[in-house]
Design a protein around this motif. Sequence first.
Motif, short mmCIF file in Angstrom:
data_model
loop_
_atom_site.label_atom_id
_atom_site.label_comp_id
_atom_site.label_asym_id
_atom_site.label_seq_id
_atom_site.Cartn_x
_atom_site.Cartn_y
_atom_site.Cartn_z
N PHE A 1 0.82 -1.21 0.00
CA PHE A 1 0.00 0.00 0.00
C PHE A 1 0.86 1.26 0.00
O PHE A 1 0.47 2.29 -0.55
CB PHE A 1 -0.96 0.00 1.19
CG PHE A 1 -2.13 -0.93 1.00
CD1 PHE A 1 -3.19 -0.56 0.20
CD2 PHE A 1 -2.16 -2.17 1.61
CE1 PHE A 1 -4.27 -1.41 0.00
CE2 PHE A 1 -3.23 -3.03 1.42
CZ PHE A 1 -4.30 -2.65 0.62
N ASN A 2 2.05 1.17 0.59
CA ASN A 2 2.96 2.32 0.52
C ASN A 2 3.52 2.50 -0.88
O ASN A 2 3.89 3.60 -1.27
CB ASN A 2 4.10 2.14 1.53
CG ASN A 2 3.74 2.71 2.89
OD1 ASN A 2 2.85 3.56 2.99
ND2 ASN A 2 4.40 2.26 3.93
N LEU A 3 3.62 1.40 -1.61
CA LEU A 3 4.12 1.47 -2.98
C LEU A 3 3.30 2.44 -3.81
O LEU A 3 3.84 3.17 -4.66
CB LEU A 3 4.06 0.06 -3.60
CG LEU A 3 4.45 -0.07 -5.07
CD1 LEU A 3 5.92 0.26 -5.25
CD2 LEU A 3 4.16 -1.48 -5.56
N THR A 4 2.01 2.48 -3.57
CA THR A 4 1.12 3.38 -4.31
C THR A 4 0.79 4.64 -3.52
O THR A 4 -0.12 5.38 -3.90
CB THR A 4 -0.18 2.64 -4.67
OG1 THR A 4 -0.75 2.07 -3.48
CG2 THR A 4 0.08 1.54 -5.68
N GLY A 5 1.50 4.87 -2.42
CA GLY A 5 1.29 6.08 -1.63
C GLY A 5 -0.11 6.17 -1.05
O GLY A 5 -0.67 7.25 -0.95
N SER A 6 -0.65 5.02 -0.62
CA SER A 6 -2.06 4.97 -0.22
C SER A 6 -2.31 5.19 1.26
O SER A 6 -3.47 5.37 1.67
CB SER A 6 -2.65 3.61 -0.63
OG SER A 6 -2.57 3.43 -2.01
N LEU A 7 -1.26 5.16 2.09
CA LEU A 7 -1.46 5.23 3.53
C LEU A 7 -1.06 6.60 4.08
O LEU A 7 -0.07 7.20 3.65
CB LEU A 7 -0.66 4.14 4.25
CG LEU A 7 -0.97 2.70 3.84
CD1 LEU A 7 -0.16 1.73 4.68
CD2 LEU A 7 -2.47 2.39 3.95
N LEU A 8 -1.82 7.04 5.05
CA LEU A 8 -1.55 8.31 5.73
C LEU A 8 -0.43 8.12 6.75
O LEU A 8 -0.46 7.17 7.55
CB LEU A 8 -2.81 8.79 6.44
CG LEU A 8 -2.74 10.14 7.15
CD1 LEU A 8 -2.69 11.27 6.13
CD2 LEU A 8 -3.95 10.31 8.07
N ASP A 9 0.55 8.99 6.72
CA ASP A 9 1.61 8.99 7.73
C ASP A 9 1.01 9.47 9.05
O ASP A 9 0.48 10.59 9.14
CB ASP A 9 2.75 9.90 7.28
CG ASP A 9 3.92 9.93 8.25
OD1 ASP A 9 3.86 9.24 9.30
OD2 ASP A 9 4.90 10.65 7.97
N LEU A 10 1.09 8.65 10.08
CA LEU A 10 0.42 8.93 11.34
C LEU A 10 1.29 9.67 12.34
O LEU A 10 0.87 9.91 13.48
CB LEU A 10 -0.08 7.62 11.97
CG LEU A 10 -1.08 6.82 11.13
CD1 LEU A 10 -1.43 5.51 11.80
CD2 LEU A 10 -2.34 7.64 10.87
N ARG A 11 2.48 10.08 11.93
CA ARG A 11 3.36 10.76 12.88
C ARG A 11 2.77 12.07 13.38
O ARG A 11 2.86 12.39 14.57
CB ARG A 11 4.73 11.02 12.25
CG ARG A 11 5.58 9.77 12.06
CD ARG A 11 6.86 10.09 11.32
NE ARG A 11 6.57 10.55 9.97
CZ ARG A 11 7.47 11.16 9.19
NH1 ARG A 11 8.68 11.41 9.64
NH2 ARG A 11 7.14 11.54 7.96
N SER A 12 2.14 12.85 12.48
CA SER A 12 1.59 14.13 12.91
C SER A 12 0.36 13.95 13.79
O SER A 12 -0.12 14.90 14.41
CB SER A 12 1.23 14.99 11.69
OG SER A 12 0.24 14.37 10.91
N HIS A 13 -0.12 12.71 13.86
CA HIS A 13 -1.30 12.41 14.68
C HIS A 13 -0.92 11.70 15.98
O HIS A 13 -1.74 11.02 16.59
CB HIS A 13 -2.28 11.56 13.87
CG HIS A 13 -2.76 12.24 12.63
ND1 HIS A 13 -3.79 13.16 12.62
CD2 HIS A 13 -2.31 12.18 11.34
CE1 HIS A 13 -3.97 13.61 11.39
NE2 HIS A 13 -3.08 13.04 10.60
N GLY A 14 0.33 11.85 16.38
CA GLY A 14 0.77 11.38 17.68
C GLY A 14 1.22 9.93 17.73
O GLY A 14 1.42 9.38 18.83
N ALA A 15 1.42 9.29 16.58
CA ALA A 15 1.79 7.88 16.60
C ALA A 15 3.14 7.65 17.29
O ALA A 15 3.32 6.70 18.05
CB ALA A 15 1.82 7.32 15.18
#
Length: 451
Positions: free
Chosen positions: A119-133
């Motif tokens: 899913f990252n290959l197609t840039g489909s996932l949201l990076d959760l770092r800015s959401h406190g991950a």
Amino acid sequence: MKKASTTAAAMAVLAGITGFMITGCAPAGSTTPAKDVAPVAQEEFDKAMDTPTKLTFWTWLPDVDKEVALFEKKYPQIDVNVENVGQGLEHYQKVRTALKSGDGAPDVIQVEYQYIPSFNLTGSLLDLRSHGADDIKDDYVGWAWNQVSDDKGVWAIPQDVGPMGNLYRKDILDKAGITKAPATYQEYADAAKAVKEKTGSHISNLPTNDPAQVIGLLWQAGVKPFGYDGDKTVSIDVNSAKSKEVLGYWQDLIQKDLVSVDADFNDQYYQGLASDKYAGWLTAAWAPIFLQGTVADTAGKWSAAPLPQWEAGQNVSGNWGGSSDAVLKTTKNPIAAAELAKFINHDEESTAMFANKQFLFPAAKSVLEDPAFTNKKVDFFGGQEVNKLFAGIADTVDTDFQWLPFTEFAYSSFNEKVGAVIGAKGDLGPALDAWQADLEGYAKDQGFIVK
């Protein structure tokens, strides 16, 4: 809130054993190196969570509406529609189809660790770092966190894991004169011979159709079969000397008829578990619950132990199974969606429910360290504290393990190139070479650089 369709909880962990080819999907290079990420401002978060919002969550997990209800109670303005669109192949196909069409994609998806790179290959996932991950990463077993994150971002929140151990029929081993679980693979081979000669049972089964189990065993042995840089380069080393050593060990037992080679998770396999055909199963932490629901008549005959070790005194394991929750980048409500993925997998009440109601083996340390979970005596295993055993094993899994961005194809290719040879009781060295060549050819055809 729409309730998820009900399926057998034990079968949920089996999703993704078979896969499909990703075609026309050249490396996108859509993720960027990690840098300082500004967190969502508290005011922005509060506004988002207090605004009437509808989220859609695609998951195959039965009764997840109970954990979602906790989330909705805390955030009453957020309404979550839980949908089970299928398991394994069907689930991932529908996610990809929705993303490709640009219509109907959910906000949050359940995803197994080995499919995150695709899913990252197609840039489909949201990076959760800015959401406190990043603030909660130390609350999970380290290797599981490494499965959902890399140097470019945090792509999901761990939900459950499958550290591997040895579930065995104590009554059958007793008949063979074996009073404790084999501590090394040499002892395991010796025990296999005694079990077959004295009881007629196979000490275990190596299936023809289950690459995830074999990869878990390679993981334990320190093999690094796959690698991916998150962009255009993959590494493939399934036919390494160590891989051939591990599969050569199993080939020897198979050809001596000490280990069976039945396809797993079908009626014939269940009958074998319920009878005396298999004296054990090198499997994962979800399997104790699976056995209790599948072969209830064998209650009291089973025991659990760590996997045998390649060298005396070692204490290492591999992983088979487990999943996480990720947010699709297409969501129109990233703050609420990210909070849903975090909350259900981090809130103490929610994670305890996953472990004690849905019987997922937890990735969260809060549950793994909770005596209410670890000290349970399981009648099916003769009163043994099986959760405590696997909680300890969870800390012995190698943290440095990666997947290809085309695991679906890798699994399918395994079944064709290696699984078929397992079933034929043939030479697994050339089978691994054939698997290596198939994966390299596919990777190059898809535009990857093979390192």
